[in-house]
Design a protein around this motif. Structure first.
Motif, PDB file in Angstrom:
ATOM      1  N   ALA A  50      50.066  36.961  10.803  1.00 59.06           N
ATOM      2  CA  ALA A  50      49.307  37.820  11.748  1.00 59.06           C
ATOM      3  C   ALA A  50      48.661  38.863  11.095  1.00 59.06           C
ATOM      4  O   ALA A  50      47.682  39.181  11.395  1.00 59.06           O
ATOM      5  N   TRP A  51      49.425  39.367  10.034  1.00 59.02           N
ATOM      6  CA  TRP A  51      48.832  40.731   9.450  1.00 59.02           C
ATOM      7  C   TRP A  51      47.467  40.274   8.526  1.00 59.02           C
ATOM      8  O   TRP A  51      46.679  40.944   8.616  1.00 59.02           O
ATOM      9  N   GLN A  52      47.854  39.067   7.988  1.00 57.05           N
ATOM     10  CA  GLN A  52      46.658  38.766   7.164  1.00 57.05           C
ATOM     11  C   GLN A  52      45.449  38.426   7.807  1.00 57.05           C
ATOM     12  O   GLN A  52      44.343  38.285   7.384  1.00 57.05           O
ATOM     13  N   HIS A  53      45.431  37.868   9.011  1.00 60.97           N
ATOM     14  CA  HIS A  53      44.350  37.519   9.791  1.00 60.97           C
ATOM     15  C   HIS A  53      43.741  38.631  10.548  1.00 60.97           C
ATOM     16  O   HIS A  53      42.917  38.348  11.280  1.00 60.97           O
ATOM     17  N   LEU A  54      44.313  39.755  10.618  1.00 59.87           N
ATOM     18  CA  LEU A  54      43.788  40.929  11.344  1.00 59.87           C
ATOM     19  C   LEU A  54      42.273  41.117  11.057  1.00 59.87           C
ATOM     20  O   LEU A  54      41.674  41.238  11.831  1.00 59.87           O
ATOM     21  N   PRO A  55      41.715  40.838   9.934  1.00 62.83           N
ATOM     22  CA  PRO A  55      40.307  41.224   9.660  1.00 62.83           C
ATOM     23  C   PRO A  55      39.498  40.265  10.467  1.00 62.83           C
ATOM     24  O   PRO A  55      38.237  40.107  10.491  1.00 62.83           O
ATOM     25  N   GLN A  56      39.956  38.976  10.628  1.00 62.77           N
ATOM     26  CA  GLN A  56      39.447  37.769  11.442  1.00 62.77           C
ATOM     27  C   GLN A  56      39.016  38.498  12.927  1.00 62.77           C
ATOM     28  O   GLN A  56      37.998  37.848  13.584  1.00 62.77           O
ATOM     29  N   PHE A  58      38.816  41.974  13.471  1.00 60.82           N
ATOM     30  CA  PHE A  58      38.127  43.152  13.640  1.00 60.82           C
ATOM     31  C   PHE A  58      37.152  43.037  12.473  1.00 60.82           C
ATOM     32  O   PHE A  58      37.437  43.490  11.182  1.00 60.82           O
ATOM     33  N   PRO A  59      35.889  42.870  12.620  1.00 65.02           N
ATOM     34  CA  PRO A  59      34.943  42.972  11.484  1.00 65.02           C
ATOM     35  C   PRO A  59      34.798  44.436  10.986  1.00 65.02           C
ATOM     36  O   PRO A  59      34.853  45.469  11.653  1.00 65.02           O
ATOM     37  N   GLY A  60      34.886  44.466   9.787  1.00 65.50           N
ATOM     38  CA  GLY A  60      34.804  45.670   9.100  1.00 65.50           C
ATOM     39  C   GLY A  60      36.250  46.472   8.656  1.00 65.50           C
ATOM     40  O   GLY A  60      36.659  47.502   8.208  1.00 65.50           O
ATOM     41  N   LEU A  61      37.196  45.508   9.041  1.00 60.95           N
ATOM     42  CA  LEU A  61      38.786  45.891   8.684  1.00 60.95           C
ATOM     43  C   LEU A  61      38.923  45.053   7.391  1.00 60.95           C
ATOM     44  O   LEU A  61      38.817  43.878   7.332  1.00 60.95           O
ATOM     45  N   LEU A  62      39.624  45.797   6.346  1.00 61.96           N
ATOM     46  CA  LEU A  62      40.221  45.076   5.453  1.00 61.96           C
ATOM     47  C   LEU A  62      41.499  45.854   4.987  1.00 61.96           C
ATOM     48  O   LEU A  62      41.992  46.882   5.569  1.00 61.96           O
ATOM     49  N   LEU A  63      42.376  44.905   4.381  1.00 60.38           N
ATOM     50  CA  LEU A  63      43.837  45.221   4.055  1.00 60.38           C
ATOM     51  C   LEU A  63      43.987  45.663   2.621  1.00 60.38           C
ATOM     52  O   LEU A  63      43.142  44.834   1.923  1.00 60.38           O
ATOM     53  N   ASP A  64      44.751  46.491   2.450  1.00 58.14           N
ATOM     54  CA  ASP A  64      44.963  46.904   1.259  1.00 58.14           C
ATOM     55  C   ASP A  64      46.330  46.617   0.897  1.00 58.14           C
ATOM     56  O   ASP A  64      46.979  45.659   1.268  1.00 58.14           O
ATOM     57  N   GLU A  65      47.230  47.460   0.160  1.00 58.56           N
ATOM     58  CA  GLU A  65      48.570  47.181   0.081  1.00 58.56           C
ATOM     59  C   GLU A  65      49.322  47.146   1.295  1.00 58.56           C
ATOM     60  O   GLU A  65      49.057  48.006   2.298  1.00 58.56           O
ATOM     61  N   TRP A  66      50.132  46.335   1.413  1.00 60.16           N
ATOM     62  CA  TRP A  66      51.310  46.184   2.539  1.00 60.16           C
ATOM     63  C   TRP A  66      52.406  45.340   1.958  1.00 60.16           C
ATOM     64  O   TRP A  66      52.633  44.887   1.033  1.00 60.16           O
ATOM     65  N   ILE A  67      53.441  45.765   2.930  1.00 58.56           N
ATOM     66  CA  ILE A  67      54.751  44.929   2.698  1.00 58.56           C
ATOM     67  C   ILE A  67      55.595  44.860   4.211  1.00 58.56           C
ATOM     68  O   ILE A  67      55.382  45.937   4.895  1.00 58.56           O
ATOM     69  N   LEU A  68      56.142  43.740   4.189  1.00 60.27           N
ATOM     70  CA  LEU A  68      56.906  43.463   5.369  1.00 60.27           C
ATOM     71  C   LEU A  68      58.303  43.613   4.932  1.00 60.27           C
ATOM     72  O   LEU A  68      58.730  42.808   4.077  1.00 60.27           O
ATOM     73  N   MET A  69      59.140  44.339   5.542  1.00 56.14           N
ATOM     74  CA  MET A  69      60.747  44.345   5.365  1.00 56.14           C
ATOM     75  C   MET A  69      61.329  43.975   6.356  1.00 56.14           C
ATOM     76  O   MET A  69      60.832  43.738   7.541  1.00 56.14           O
TER      77      MET A  69
END
Length: 167
Positions: A50-56, A58-69
């Motif tokens: 779900a996190w990785q698909h967020l840019p789909q 929201f146009p104009g959204l990019l993901l940088d560093e992230w981690i799921l704990m």
């Protein structure tokens, strides 16, 4: 007559800041009651996908560093374009502007909650705490420090598990 108390949440948002504007944002989301939901591989896969698909969404959204704990998520989000409300579009009072940081986080929480509750065959169970932590990243050194914090998070989590109080 008994005294009635109304609970007012103190906002942790930056006063006067427009969260629809382009920028770099660091966020932390925590599970309800800090439950270690993401120790379960299927739940982890749902949340990560779900996190990785967020840019789909929201146009104009990019993901940088992230981690799921096991009980929280840290991530750096980049809004590359100003949201529609930044140019004066009217909207209902108390609603979250489309394309804002709040809309992104709300969408993520809704998707993961719906999917995880479907898997668990429950309805209405909260997955995430109501609020989330956010920080507007304002400089390259600050960005680098946040990225390092995210990278180091698993090590800090392992060390915390070894503290005598957690045995």
């Amino acid at each position: 007559m008994p005294e009635t108390r109304s609970h007012h949440r103190r906002s942790i948002r930056l006063p006067g800041y427009d969260y629809t504007q382009a920028g770099w944002y660091y966020v932390t989301l925590v599970t309800q009651e800090r439950a270690c939901l993401f120790d379960t591989p299927l739940f982890r896969q749902v949340a990560e996908t779900a996190w990785q698909h967020l840019p789909q969404h929201f146009p104009g959204l990019l993901l940088d560093e992230w981690i799921l704990m096991p009980d929280h998520l840290h991530g750096v989000l980049i809004l590359t374009i100003d949201g529609p409300d930044a140019v004066g579009t009217t909207r209902p009072a108390n609603s979250v502007p489309h394309g804002s940081l709040g809309a992104v986080i709300g969408t993520y929480k809704a998707i993961t909650t719906r999917r995880l509750n479907h898997i668990r065959q429950v309805t209405g169970r909260q997955v995430w705490q109501r609020n989330y932590y956010e920080h507007v990243i304002r400089s390259e050194p600050e960005l680098q420090a946040i990225r390092q914090y995210i990278r180091d998070n698993p090590v800090r989590g392992e060390l915390a598990d070894e503290r005598p109080a957690n045995l």
